[in-house]
Enzyme design. Structure first.
Site, PDB file in Angstrom:
ATOM      1  N   HIS A 272       0.861  -1.178   0.000  1.00  0.00           N
ATOM      2  CA  HIS A 272       0.000   0.000   0.000  1.00  0.00           C
ATOM      3  C   HIS A 272       0.896   1.226   0.000  1.00  0.00           C
ATOM      4  CE1 HIS A 272      -3.788   2.206   0.726  1.00  0.00           C
ATOM      5  NE2 HIS A 272      -2.970   3.088   1.302  1.00  0.00           N
ATOM      6  N   CYS A 273       0.780   2.033  -1.025  1.00  0.00           N
ATOM      7  CA  CYS A 273       1.661   3.183  -1.201  1.00  0.00           C
ATOM      8  C   CYS A 273       0.955   4.450  -0.732  1.00  0.00           C
ATOM      9  CB  CYS A 273       2.066   3.320  -2.675  1.00  0.00           C
ATOM     10  SG  CYS A 273       3.214   4.688  -2.979  1.00  0.00           S
TER      11      CYS A 273
END
Length: 769
Positions: free
Chosen positions: A594-595
């Site tokens: 998850h960026c």
């Protein structure tokens, strides 16, 4: 309510005798409901709003009579009568009765939801102190942005102008505000306990301290014993008084407690100009006056934060295959480090790691004494980190998120295969990017996530960063655009000759790369990474398959990611290579990570856009850094350069160059890491899992891994599709021999066509054909 009838029963349940404080707490709260205890806040707030500002009333009246306190009054020309102060108190009590009190009465369900407890055991003093630090930091950061919103045109005219009726604030004016402002500013106050919930006593103490601090900040007096003199980055009355003094047009000093946000985002410049601190911006100086202790501490904090973040990414790059074999393996010859092993490294590593050390003083230059102290402290910290001893007095026990020897020793213990604990000083980067999982398992720290003071207990809190991170990206791009186009190469278009031609070429390349960068970025942001369809069950899909035996098995290898598992959070099955994202709140197909920069998961459907985003970001920042380099050199000349720009443009160019060269180096390491992952046919999550399952069943060799990822990405990413309630859902091919026999007898260019499209013109844009 405490679930024990007697003190003896409570002692038996805890396995020890109750302390004196716990006995007193038991006697008081054993028969009282949690709701009753929570409502104590109403009494506490009433007493604080009424009594804490009262000494300031007497000081103000005494000042009017004798003038002795004028030496401490920040705006001595302003005098407040008793009737003025009583009228303010009356309006505050009206707001308390109509808004604050009822809000406390109806907000108890939120306390139940975040699980603030009221039972035994009581929290230790260390736990209370740690939670209060987290609460103050969370509240200060979020309050800063809410306060900035109130100073927009609409926010000030509709809401915030009431609070600014007092241009010279008094103690009772701290809670004097519009009812909407009271409600909105309650969100930052409640956010800290929501992220890191603790005991009811801690919650009482937090509410009381926050209001007392607000009253002190609005006191209008700068006494010798105020916390400003002792706590770095603490604002205090003088700092906030300037905000009221400037009035409605103020775009300065938004901080509620600490001033670091104003410093970082540049909203304290007016205050600094008034305090004659512009000398600090002239570069590293060696003359008089010497910096104050607070100034030195502030700069050292900035230096450590900048060095820690940039060092993290360089360290990660050094652990890629090429970086480790060619450079970093020298440093890892000591699997159990000693103090002298701290600077023991390849010469190229010494040069590379010198960049983060110098970057802080380059961005926020100070006195040469501060620079000496910074270099000394940084090397002493590195020696302590490599000492091999976790002594009782180490900073790990005192400073939150400080790594220390125990943290870094694990990195050396794992050795060359280590993809964990890259932090140099603080551990927040490892936590955010998930590179400390091995250490957490090794140290059995998963139990601590259940402790109330864990600031990252609720990963969903990262959702609050969504719009902020997008604005940060747009802000950085906008600032770079100003420095390159507006301040430098735009005016050069009208000079004629070679300068105009060069400017035209630079601007054309810059705008092309900028368009591709933004296109790729927002494609990652808005594209769904691919989720598991609701209600998917492997049994039903297998029954509807072709009946081939090679697809009947649901297991590949021994790792937990290679089997069809049941997600207890989503309450449904998830196929292999799927993982649950705590931020998105669902299972993602072939989840990489998850960026926070793209505010989205990187998974099966948006991985190509993510790679293109990294690719164009690297090219863009590299072009900008090269283009601004001649102007950047003006900083180090004696004024005889041919480049003539204004001081403001020169400063913007300097900052833009430093930002872009930093991002170029960071993104390059990240891009190389993902290329290596593609070659190995794995994801970031699976790369960690390979520490426990080194023989990954997906690893078919470098060439075939590359072909598999890019061939299966679009048309048959999971090989076989099954119908579930009229919807097609892919199931991963689990038989490796079948994969080798059926999917890899085609050319590499054919496989690339499946990913990027048959039209070669679409290969480098985030579109599929």
């Amino acid at each position: 309510m405490i679930p024990y009838a007697t003190i003896e029963e409570a002692s038996l349940a805890l396995g020890r005798n109750l302390t004196t404080l716990e006995s007193l707490w038991f006697d008081y709260s054993a028969t009282k409901s949690d709701y009753y205890l929570y409502c104590h806040n109403i009494l506490f707030l009433f007493l604080i709003f009424s009594l804490v500002p009262l000494p300031l009333v007497f000081v103000e009246l005494a000042r009017s009579a004798s003038g002795w306190f004028d030496r401490y009054k920040i705006q001595p020309k302003v005098k407040n009568s008793f009737s003025d102060m009583f009228r303010c108190y009356r309006d505050v009590m009206k707001m308390f009765i109509l808004v604050v009190g009822p809000l406390q009465l109806v907000s108890y369900p939120s306390i139940q939801m975040i699980e603030i407890r009221s039972g035994l055991p009581l929290p230790s003093f260390g736990e209370i102190a740690a939670q209060l630090v987290v609460y103050f930091l969370v509240e200060d950061y979020t309050n800063y942005w809410v306060h900035r919103f109130f100073h927009s045109k609409w926010g000030y005219e509709k809401i915030h102008h009431i609070h600014h009726e007092y241009t010279a604030p008094i103690g009772y004016a701290a809670p004097y505000a519009h009812w909407a402002e009271v409600l909105l500013l309650g969100v930052p106050t409640f956010l800290g306990p929501a992220i890191a919930p603790g005991h009811m006593i801690t919650f009482w103490l937090w509410i009381a301290l926050r209001q007392i601090e607000a009253i002190e900040t609005h006191s209008g007096y700068d006494f010798p014993w105020t916390l400003t003199k002792f706590i770095p980055f603490y604002g205090g009355a003088e700092y906030h008084d300037y905000h009221h003094y400037v009035g409605g047009q103020s775009q300065s000093n938004f901080a509620s407690v600490f001033t670091y946000c104003d410093y970082i985002y540049g909203t304290d410049k007016g205050y600094r100009f008034q305090k004659k601190l512009l000398q600090q911006m002239a570069g590293i100086r060696s003359g008089l006056p010497l910096p104050s202790l607070m100034e030195i501490v502030a700069q050292l904090v900035v230096y450590f934060l900048i060095e820690d973040y940039t060092n993290y990414w360089i360290h990660r790059w050094l652990h890629c295959k090429w970086g480790y074999e060619k450079i970093h393996r020298v440093h890892h010859e000591y699997t159990s480090p000693i103090g002298y092993a701290s600077p023991y490294a390849h010469w190229a590593e010494v040069l590379l790691l010198g960049i983060p050390t110098f970057l802080g003083p380059a961005i926020a230059p100070g006195h040469i004494m501060t620079f000496w102290l910074w270099i000394s402290l940084r090397q002493m910290e590195a020696i302590e980190t490599h000492s091999g001893y976790d002594l009782p007095w180490t900073l790990t026990k005192l400073v939150p998120f400080y790594g220390g020897a125990g943290y870094h020793d694990y990195h050396h213990y794992v050795g060359g295969k280590s993809q964990s604990n890259f932090a140099s000083v603080f551990t927040y980067c490892d936590y955010i990017y998930g590179t400390d999982k091995g250490y957490r398992v090794h140290k059995k720290l998963l139990q601590q996530r259940a402790m109330a003071w864990n600031v990252f207990k609720y990963c969903t809190a990262l959702r609050a960063l969504g719009s902020i991170m997008i604005l940060v990206v747009i802000g950085i791009i906008g600032f770079t655009y100003y420095a390159l186009v507006v301040a430098n190469y735009g005016p050069s278009l009208f000079l004629g000759g070679f300068d105009s031609l060069l400017a035209l070429l630079v601007l054309a390349l810059f705008h092309f790369l900028l368009i591709m960068l933004l296109w790729s970025y927002f494609s990652v942001v808005v594209t769904d990474p691919g989720g598991v369809p609701p209600g998917w069950r492997p049994e039903l899909d297998i029954e509807k398959s072709d009946g081939n035996q090679e697809y009947s098995s649901l297991t590949v290898g021994d790792s937990s990611s290679h089997i069809v598992r049941y997600c207890r959070k989503c309450n449904q099955y998830k196929p292999p290579r799927s993982h649950h994202c705590s931020v998105c709140g669902r299972c993602i197909l072939k989840m990489d990570h998850h960026c926070v920069w793209v505010v989205n998961c990187v998974g099966a459907k948006n991985y190509k856009s993510f790679l293109l985003f990294l690719f164009y970001t690297f090219l863009e920042t590299t072009v900008v850094a090269i283009s601004l380099f001649p102007v950047f050199l003006v900083f180090f000349t004696d004024g005889d350069s041919d480049v003539t720009v204004s001081p403001g443009s020169l400063a913007a160019t300097f900052v833009a160059f430093v930002l872009n060269i930093t991002f170029a180096l960071s993104v390059l390491g990240f891009l190389i890491m993902h290329i290596m992952l593609v070659i190995r046919n794995t994801t970031t999550i699976e790369a960690y899992e390979k520490h426990t399952a080194p023989n990954s069943p997906y690893n078919l060799g470098r060439k075939q891994n590359f072909e598999q990822v890019f061939y299966l990405h679009l048309t048959c990413f999971y090989g076989r599709f099954f119908e579930v309630n009229g919807r097609s859902f892919p199931l991963l091919i689990l038989d490796i021999n079948t994969i080798k026999a059926s999917f890899f007898k085609v050319s590499l260019f054919f496989l690339l066509d499946q990913v990027f499209g048959k039209d070669k013109l679409y290969w480098f844009v985030p579109l599929y054909t």
